[in-house]
Structure formats: structure tokens, C-alpha cells
Design a protein around this motif. Structure first.
Motif, PDB file in Angstrom:
ATOM      1  N   ALA A  46      35.714  -5.392  -2.058  1.00  0.00           N
ATOM      2  CA  ALA A  46      35.074  -6.631  -1.597  1.00  0.00           C
ATOM      3  C   ALA A  46      33.901  -6.356  -0.668  1.00  0.00           C
ATOM      4  N   THR A  47      34.015  -5.244   0.133  1.00  0.00           N
ATOM      5  CA  THR A  47      32.957  -4.942   1.096  1.00  0.00           C
ATOM      6  C   THR A  47      31.937  -3.957   0.582  1.00  0.00           C
ATOM      7  N   ALA A  48      32.118  -3.411  -0.629  1.00  0.00           N
ATOM      8  CA  ALA A  48      31.175  -2.417  -1.148  1.00  0.00           C
ATOM      9  C   ALA A  48      29.825  -3.065  -1.402  1.00  0.00           C
ATOM     10  N   PRO A  49      28.718  -2.437  -0.963  1.00  0.00           N
ATOM     11  CA  PRO A  49      27.387  -3.050  -1.182  1.00  0.00           C
ATOM     12  C   PRO A  49      26.999  -2.978  -2.636  1.00  0.00           C
ATOM     13  N   THR A  50      26.355  -4.001  -3.076  1.00  0.00           N
ATOM     14  CA  THR A  50      25.885  -4.034  -4.459  1.00  0.00           C
ATOM     15  C   THR A  50      24.564  -3.299  -4.555  1.00  0.00           C
ATOM     16  N   SER A  51      24.386  -2.588  -5.658  1.00  0.00           N
ATOM     17  CA  SER A  51      23.154  -1.823  -5.838  1.00  0.00           C
ATOM     18  C   SER A  51      21.984  -2.762  -6.089  1.00  0.00           C
ATOM     19  N   ALA A  52      20.856  -2.391  -5.540  1.00  0.00           N
ATOM     20  CA  ALA A  52      19.654  -3.211  -5.707  1.00  0.00           C
ATOM     21  C   ALA A  52      19.148  -3.096  -7.130  1.00  0.00           C
ATOM     22  N   PRO A  53      18.633  -4.165  -7.692  1.00  0.00           N
ATOM     23  CA  PRO A  53      18.122  -4.094  -9.069  1.00  0.00           C
ATOM     24  C   PRO A  53      16.956  -3.144  -9.163  1.00  0.00           C
ATOM     25  N   ALA A  54      16.932  -2.423 -10.278  1.00  0.00           N
ATOM     26  CA  ALA A  54      15.857  -1.447 -10.488  1.00  0.00           C
ATOM     27  C   ALA A  54      14.525  -2.171 -10.653  1.00  0.00           C
ATOM     28  N   THR A  55      13.515  -1.620 -10.021  1.00  0.00           N
ATOM     29  CA  THR A  55      12.186  -2.222 -10.101  1.00  0.00           C
ATOM     30  C   THR A  55      11.332  -1.425 -11.067  1.00  0.00           C
ATOM     31  N   ALA A  56      10.442  -2.113 -11.703  1.00  0.00           N
ATOM     32  CA  ALA A  56       9.571  -1.456 -12.676  1.00  0.00           C
ATOM     33  C   ALA A  56       8.578  -0.566 -11.943  1.00  0.00           C
ATOM     34  N   PRO A  57       8.313   0.637 -12.481  1.00  0.00           N
ATOM     35  CA  PRO A  57       7.350   1.528 -11.806  1.00  0.00           C
ATOM     36  C   PRO A  57       5.959   0.925 -11.791  1.00  0.00           C
ATOM     37  N   THR A  58       5.294   1.080 -10.665  1.00  0.00           N
ATOM     38  CA  THR A  58       3.946   0.530 -10.513  1.00  0.00           C
ATOM     39  C   THR A  58       2.939   1.593 -10.893  1.00  0.00           C
ATOM     40  N   SER A  59       1.902   1.182 -11.563  1.00  0.00           N
ATOM     41  CA  SER A  59       0.850   2.115 -11.966  1.00  0.00           C
ATOM     42  C   SER A  59      -0.240   2.131 -10.914  1.00  0.00           C
ATOM     43  N   ALA A  60      -0.892   3.256 -10.817  1.00  0.00           N
ATOM     44  CA  ALA A  60      -1.956   3.399  -9.823  1.00  0.00           C
ATOM     45  C   ALA A  60      -3.166   2.593 -10.240  1.00  0.00           C
ATOM     46  N   SER A  61      -3.888   2.129  -9.243  1.00  0.00           N
ATOM     47  CA  SER A  61      -5.107   1.383  -9.519  1.00  0.00           C
ATOM     48  C   SER A  61      -6.159   2.321 -10.100  1.00  0.00           C
ATOM     49  N   PRO A  62      -7.190   1.769 -10.771  1.00  0.00           N
ATOM     50  CA  PRO A  62      -8.208   2.652 -11.366  1.00  0.00           C
ATOM     51  C   PRO A  62      -8.873   3.565 -10.355  1.00  0.00           C
ATOM     52  N   SER A  63      -9.109   3.051  -9.124  1.00  0.00           N
ATOM     53  CA  SER A  63      -9.775   3.902  -8.139  1.00  0.00           C
ATOM     54  C   SER A  63      -8.883   5.045  -7.704  1.00  0.00           C
ATOM     55  N   GLU A  64      -7.541   4.783  -7.577  1.00  0.00           N
ATOM     56  CA  GLU A  64      -6.626   5.843  -7.191  1.00  0.00           C
ATOM     57  C   GLU A  64      -6.457   6.857  -8.311  1.00  0.00           C
ATOM     58  N   ALA A  65      -6.349   6.355  -9.559  1.00  0.00           N
ATOM     59  CA  ALA A  65      -6.150   7.264 -10.679  1.00  0.00           C
ATOM     60  C   ALA A  65      -7.358   8.146 -10.898  1.00  0.00           C
ATOM     61  N   SER A  66      -8.545   7.600 -10.684  1.00  0.00           N
ATOM     62  CA  SER A  66      -9.748   8.382 -10.942  1.00  0.00           C
ATOM     63  C   SER A  66      -9.934   9.494  -9.938  1.00  0.00           C
ATOM     64  N   GLY A  67      -9.278   9.406  -8.748  1.00  0.00           N
ATOM     65  CA  GLY A  67      -9.459  10.434  -7.738  1.00  0.00           C
ATOM     66  C   GLY A  67      -8.394  11.513  -7.766  1.00  0.00           C
ATOM     67  N   GLU A  68      -7.452  11.480  -8.733  1.00  0.00           N
ATOM     68  CA  GLU A  68      -6.400  12.480  -8.772  1.00  0.00           C
ATOM     69  C   GLU A  68      -6.969  13.839  -9.119  1.00  0.00           C
ATOM     70  N   GLY A  69      -6.541  14.884  -8.395  1.00  0.00           N
ATOM     71  CA  GLY A  69      -6.946  16.248  -8.692  1.00  0.00           C
ATOM     72  C   GLY A  69      -8.371  16.585  -8.317  1.00  0.00           C
ATOM     73  N   LEU A  70      -9.039  15.705  -7.607  1.00  0.00           N
ATOM     74  CA  LEU A  70     -10.430  15.947  -7.213  1.00  0.00           C
ATOM     75  C   LEU A  70     -10.487  16.374  -5.756  1.00  0.00           C
ATOM     76  N   VAL A  71     -11.528  17.156  -5.441  1.00  0.00           N
ATOM     77  CA  VAL A  71     -11.747  17.621  -4.076  1.00  0.00           C
ATOM     78  C   VAL A  71     -12.682  16.640  -3.377  1.00  0.00           C
ATOM     79  N   PRO A  72     -12.308  16.146  -2.217  1.00  0.00           N
ATOM     80  CA  PRO A  72     -13.212  15.228  -1.511  1.00  0.00           C
ATOM     81  C   PRO A  72     -14.502  15.950  -1.082  1.00  0.00           C
ATOM     82  N   PHE A  73     -15.558  15.214  -1.037  1.00  0.00           N
ATOM     83  CA  PHE A  73     -16.826  15.782  -0.565  1.00  0.00           C
ATOM     84  C   PHE A  73     -16.655  16.291   0.872  1.00  0.00           C
ATOM     85  N   GLY A  74     -17.270  17.431   1.135  1.00  0.00           N
ATOM     86  CA  GLY A  74     -17.193  18.034   2.457  1.00  0.00           C
ATOM     87  C   GLY A  74     -16.123  19.103   2.578  1.00  0.00           C
TER      88      GLY A  74
END
Length: 252
Positions: free
Chosen positions: A99-127
Motif C-alpha cells: 500500500a505504501t510502495a511508490p508508484t513508478s513515474a510514467p516513462a517520458t518520450a526522449p527529447t531531440s536536440a534543437s537544430p542549433s544544439e545538434a549542429s554544434g556537436e563534435g565541433l571545437v569552439p572558436f578560440g
């Protein structure tokens, strides 16, 4: 002839006359005597005791009297059917832990990165610097806009000219031919930009050789279309067939 009142052989008068009074001779018959009342009571008590013992044994077998410490025994488990059948569930109230056991939270759908975040993956920042295999290290500065001189080459009217400073340090232990250092630019749409060459402003590519432990600096210019002049990507490759690194950032 004899007299009618003359007694016969059995002592009774012979001949016709009045029948003798009283019961006829012979054994007396009558109702059988009743059994004593004490015996009937004894049989009744024995029957009641036998019935009470039988009922007590039946209740004890079903667990109606508990397990002796004040707690009732658990109900029998549900019978398990043959292999392959689903056992019949038993309805019971939930325990305290359930009766006291906590219920597991519903699984949430994975969020995709925004275009600006995805485009910067694996890149070296200027400087920042990147070290290649073999010991060569390259640093690309943040891009800056400039106005090409009338004698410059590669600039188209309406485009934006930007320049970056490329620093190469040779820690490979061998002479590095700077003509093998290839620098390319791409705009926000991913298209390769044209190069701008301005000798008056010192915007010329690397040339010559670079000894071990030394560094060389050159400024590279790029002609970026105004509609795609929000971001800039600079690729620097070292050596023929060598690996490349990519710098990425916003245009100022």
C-alpha cells in the motif's frame, strides 16, 4: 350312565354345565418390562459427546481457532492448475508494504536536440586549440567582419567578408610544409564560402615550411552570403590525407 357333576380324570366336572370362573389355566402373558430410564439418559449423553468432538475436529482442521498465539492462520493458497494454465487469482487486501510502495513515474518520450544544439556537436569552439595526431596543434580565433580593399580578390557585392586568424604550432618533431594546411569555410546553410584575399590587410594563406617547436600565424578571409551570415564553420586539415578538425560559432 354317570352323573353330570361327576369329576373327570383332571379333577374338573365333566359334562355340560357352567363354565368355570377365573382365567384359564396356563402361563400368564403381559407387556415386556421397559428399560430403566437411567440407561436412556446415558445413551443420549454419549451421543452428544460424540457429536461435539466431531464438530470440534472439523473446525480445528479448517483453522477456525487460529494458530495458538492469537492470530488467525493464513487462508490456503490458490490451487495451481496443470502446466500451461493460469492460476486463479485470490482476492486479498494489500499489505502495508504494497500500500505504501511508490508508484513508478510514467516513462517520458526522449527529447531531440534543437537544430542549433545538434549542429554544434563534435565541433571545437572558436578560440580553442585542437591537437592532431603527430603533434601539430591548431587554434582558430573568432571571426570578425572586415571591409576588403578595392585591390582584394574574392569578394562579391552584397556579401559579408569575415576573417579568422589561424595559428599552427609544430610539435611533431619534423618539418611541416604549411602548404599542406588546408582551411575551408562554410556558412549557416552549410555551403562552402569563397575565399577573400587582401594583401593590403595581410589576409593571405599560410606558406613555406615550419620547423619543429615553431609556430606560424595567418589570416583567412571568407565571403559569406548575407542571408546565411549568422553562423560560420571553419575546417582545418593538416597534411596530405591527414585528419581534419572543425571550429564553429556565431558571426559577430
Amino acid at each position: 350312565m354317570g352323573d353330570a357333576n361327576t369329576p373327570g380324570a383332571d379333577g374338573r366336572p365333566s359334562g355340560s354345565g357352567e363354565p368355570p370362573s377365573g382365567p384359564p389355566p396356563g402361563p400368564l402373558s403381559g407387556p415386556s418390562p421397559r428399560p430403566p430410564r437411567r440407561r436412556a439418559w446415558l445413551l443420549a449423553v454419549v451421543g452428544i459427546l460424540v457429536l461435539a468432538v466431531g464438530v470440534s475436529g472439523l473446525l480445528a482442521g479448517t483453522g477456525a481457532f487460529g494458530d495458538g498465539d492469537g492470530e488467525r492462520t493464513a487462508p490456503p493458497a490458490a490451487p495451481v492448475s496443470a502446466a500451461g494454465d493460469t492460476p486463479t487469482p485470490v482476492n486479498r487486501p494489500p499489505t502495508t508494504a504494497e500500500a505504501t510502495a511508490p508508484t513508478s513515474a510514467p516513462a517520458t518520450a526522449p527529447t531531440s536536440a534543437s537544430p542549433s544544439e545538434a549542429s554544434g556537436e563534435g565541433l571545437v569552439p572558436f578560440g580553442r586549440s585542437h591537437r592532431y595526431e603527430g603533434g601539430v596543434e591548431v587554434t582558430v580565433s573568432a571571426p570578425k567582419r572586415f571591409t576588403p580593399a578595392p585591390s582584394s580578390a574574392g569578394h562579391a557585392a552584397g556579401n559579408i567578408a569575415v576573417a579568422v586568424e589561424v595559428t599552427v604550432r609544430n610539435d611533431s618533431g619534423e618539418r611541416l610544409e604549411l602548404s599542406t594546411v588546408i582551411v575551408r569555410g562554410r556558412d549557416a546553410d552549410g555551403r562552402e564560402t569563397g575565399g577573400v584575399f587582401d594583401a593590403d590587410a595581410g589576409i593571405l594563406p599560410l606558406s613555406g615550411g615550419l620547423l619543429p617547436g615553431r609556430k606560424a600565424v595567418a589570416v583567412y578571409g571568407f565571403d559569406v552570403p548575407r542571408a546565411a551570415a549568422t553562423l560560420l564553420e571553419v575546417e582545418v586539415g593538416v597534411g596530405f590525407g591527414g585528419d581534419s578538425a572543425f571550429w564553429f560559432g556565431k558571426l559577430g
